[in-house]
Design an enzyme around this catalytic site. Structure first.
Site, PDB file in Angstrom:
ATOM      1  N   SER A 211      -0.837  24.698  62.004  1.00 61.91           N
ATOM      2  CA  SER A 211      -1.154  23.285  62.167  1.00 61.91           C
ATOM      3  C   SER A 211      -0.165  22.457  61.376  1.00 61.91           C
ATOM      4  CB  SER A 211      -2.572  22.987  61.694  1.00 61.91           C
ATOM      5  OG  SER A 211      -2.576  22.768  60.301  1.00 61.91           O
ATOM      6  N   LYS A 212      -0.194  21.167  61.642  1.00 65.74           N
ATOM      7  CA  LYS A 212       0.772  20.292  60.988  1.00 65.74           C
ATOM      8  C   LYS A 212       0.593  20.333  59.465  1.00 65.74           C
ATOM      9  CE  LYS A 212       3.704  16.629  62.013  1.00 65.74           C
ATOM     10  NZ  LYS A 212       3.904  15.221  61.955  1.00 65.74           N
ATOM     11  N   ARG A 213      -0.609  20.699  59.049  1.00 66.20           N
ATOM     12  CA  ARG A 213      -0.862  20.790  57.615  1.00 66.20           C
ATOM     13  C   ARG A 213      -0.035  21.899  56.959  1.00 66.20           C
ATOM     14  NH1 ARG A 213      -6.429  21.783  58.095  1.00 66.20           N
ATOM     15  NH2 ARG A 213      -6.201  20.925  60.159  1.00 66.20           N
TER      16      ARG A 213
END
Ligand code: GLU
Length: 484
Positions: free
Chosen positions: A259-261
């Site tokens: 994920s972008k995290r």
């Protein structure tokens, strides 16, 4: 003829997994001489991020995943569409969906639903409390024709839902998973048309894939469970369904969806950091597919020649930044020096302008650092190390080098020889070192280590002769004199 499509929602950036989907769709079309198209699935207007289509088209283009139909960018960065099956934005196809929804309603394969959000929320709550999977209870499918007409005439807000056969196994062949069977009791009576007149993804995807003559649907495995709904819709319309291929999710190191995290999910971030498109595409192609001969460095053309859906892996692919770094550094090393220098320049501008604007030195610098960086943003760190004042020597090896007997002689020889030169070039440096070896008999460690200590304070590092060329005559003399 094979026709594939990449159908992203314009929600802001291109996810690594999205690029992989695009690549596989592109490769299978390329391999078979078919067409690969781009369609924008923007039916959820609340998630639309302005500028994201421009960005998508641009990033895909930079990665050489060029579509034959769909939105394109002109030289002013404006979007235009090309291809015989447009529009390629779902939001511009509303009339088409409305017409097909009406057809399903007329044929009794879909129905109007007038249930309020409150009722649906309450229903979900009750079902969850009983440990059931929340799904619509078909209430409105039992309304009489008159009741429906009265509600429509009164302007009551409504959606259109698909009808489902009760307790029926829906089976299809998936290109990765093989035979997949899901029973209709585990499926919801999906909304096809929303109250705002927009279709849902599930409805639009079927209508569009049919209309755009798509033969192979290659997409993320999060859509696998929805495919039976799509299969039923194909059946309701009497259309032949395309082949389905659901790709295992791209995972992070902890085996969770990337994920972008994780700081590494957006393709544009990698491009910005100086990962070369060739390297990104090479690596991402390997996230779930491999060359028959196991080769790990290959071009898009080579992949297209060998691409075969049967070699897709069933297991989720773990995104490994070290592997990407390794591949990227390979492409950096292999790149033609002048071309690479042009890219390196972009990272130096605003930070090391003098170097960036000096073509000759920029080339020395590029040659000096090209096998020391994993991605181009790291050239800034390399420049920092070269231009910073020499570090204080603390290591044992360094102190030893600093205390060598021959150092005074070495340093004065360097000063004497270099002062005569107009500018420091690799040739000049080579000749200078040779003279010192020959005439002063200072060689090997005794030559290189103290020179490096004087210039950088380190005992190891990038090519010292090139570092001297980059620093230039004045600065080199200043540092050597300071060391004396
Ligand atoms: N719009 C969907 C997505 O962004 C596409 C799914 C499909 O390819 O059918 O994931």
């Amino acid at each position: 003829m094979v026709r594939t499509r990449f159908a992203p929602s314009p929600t802001g950036y291109l996810h690594i997994g999205g690029l992989r989907t695009a690549i596989y769709n592109y490769l299978i079309a390329k391999k078979t001489g078919g067409d690969y198209i781009l369609r924008i699935e923007d039916t959820d207007q609340t998630r639309y991020v302005p500028g994201s289509v421009e960005n998508l088209v641009s990033v895909l283009g930079k990665c050489y995943i060029q579509h034959a139909e769909g939105p394109m960018l002109d030289e002013n960065g404006e979007i235009y569409e090309t291809g015989p099956y447009g529009p390629y934005y779902q939001s511009n196809r509303l009339e088409i969906y409305a017409k097909y929804a009406k057809q399903l309603i007329d044929e009794g394969k879909a129905y109007y639903c007038f249930c309020s959000q409150e009722r649906l929320a309450k229903l979900r709550e009750e079902q969850s409390a009983q440990g059931l999977t929340p799904k619509y209870d078909s209430k409105c499918s039992h309304l009489s024709k008159e009741e429906v007409e009265a509600k429509l005439a009164a302007g009551e807000s409504h959606v259109v839902r698909m009808k489902l056969p009760e307790n029926e196994d829906v089976t299809f062949e998936d290109g990765v998973r093989g035979t997949v069977t899901i029973n209709t009791k585990d499926i919801d009576e999906q909304v096809l048309m929303k109250a705002d007149g927009f279709p849902t993804y599930h409805f639009a995807v079927v209508v569009d894939d049919r209309h755009m003559k798509i033969t192979h649907v290659i997409r993320g495995e999060e859509w696998l469970v929805s495919t039976p709904k799509h299969i039923l819709l194909y059946r309701y319309f009497g259309w032949e369904a395309p082949s389905f291929v659901h790709l295992p999710t791209v995972l992070n190191k902890n085996k969770k969806k990337l994920s972008k995290r994780d700081g590494s999910a957006a393709v544009e971030d990698f491009l910005q950091k100086g990962y070369l498109p060739e390297a990104i595409v090479n690596y991402i192609t390997m996230l779930g597919w491999s060359m028959p001969d196991g080769k790990e460095i290959f071009s898009l053309e080579e992949a297209a020649a060998e691409f075969d859906l049967s070699r897709l892996s069933k297991a989720g692919a773990v995104f490994d930044i070290d592997k990407l770094n390794w591949i990227n550094s390979h492409y950096i090393k292999e790149m033609e020096a002048e071309k690479l220098a042009g890219l390196v320049k972009g990272y130096l501008v605003g930070k090391y302008d003098e170097l960036a604007n000096d073509e000759t030195k920029l080339l020395y610098f590029t040659n000096c650092i090209k096998d020391r960086v994993s991605f181009l943003e790291e050239v800034v760190r390399e420049a920092e190390e070269i231009f910073a004042e020499p570090k204080e020597v603390t290591s044992e090896e360094g102190l030893e080098a600093k205390a060598m007997e021959t150092n005074p002689q070495l340093y004065s020889a360097l000063v004497e020889l270099l002062e005569k030169e107009e500018a420091l070039t690799p040739e000049v440096m080579k000749a200078t070192f040779k003279t010192i070896q020959k005439e002063y008999k200072i060689k090997g460690k005794a030559l290189y280590m103290p020179t490096r200590i004087a210039l950088t304070g380190e005992v190891h590092g990038a090519d010292i002769q090139l570092i001297m060329c980059i620093l230039g005559k004045e600065e080199v003399l200043r540092r050597i004199k300071a060391a004396m």
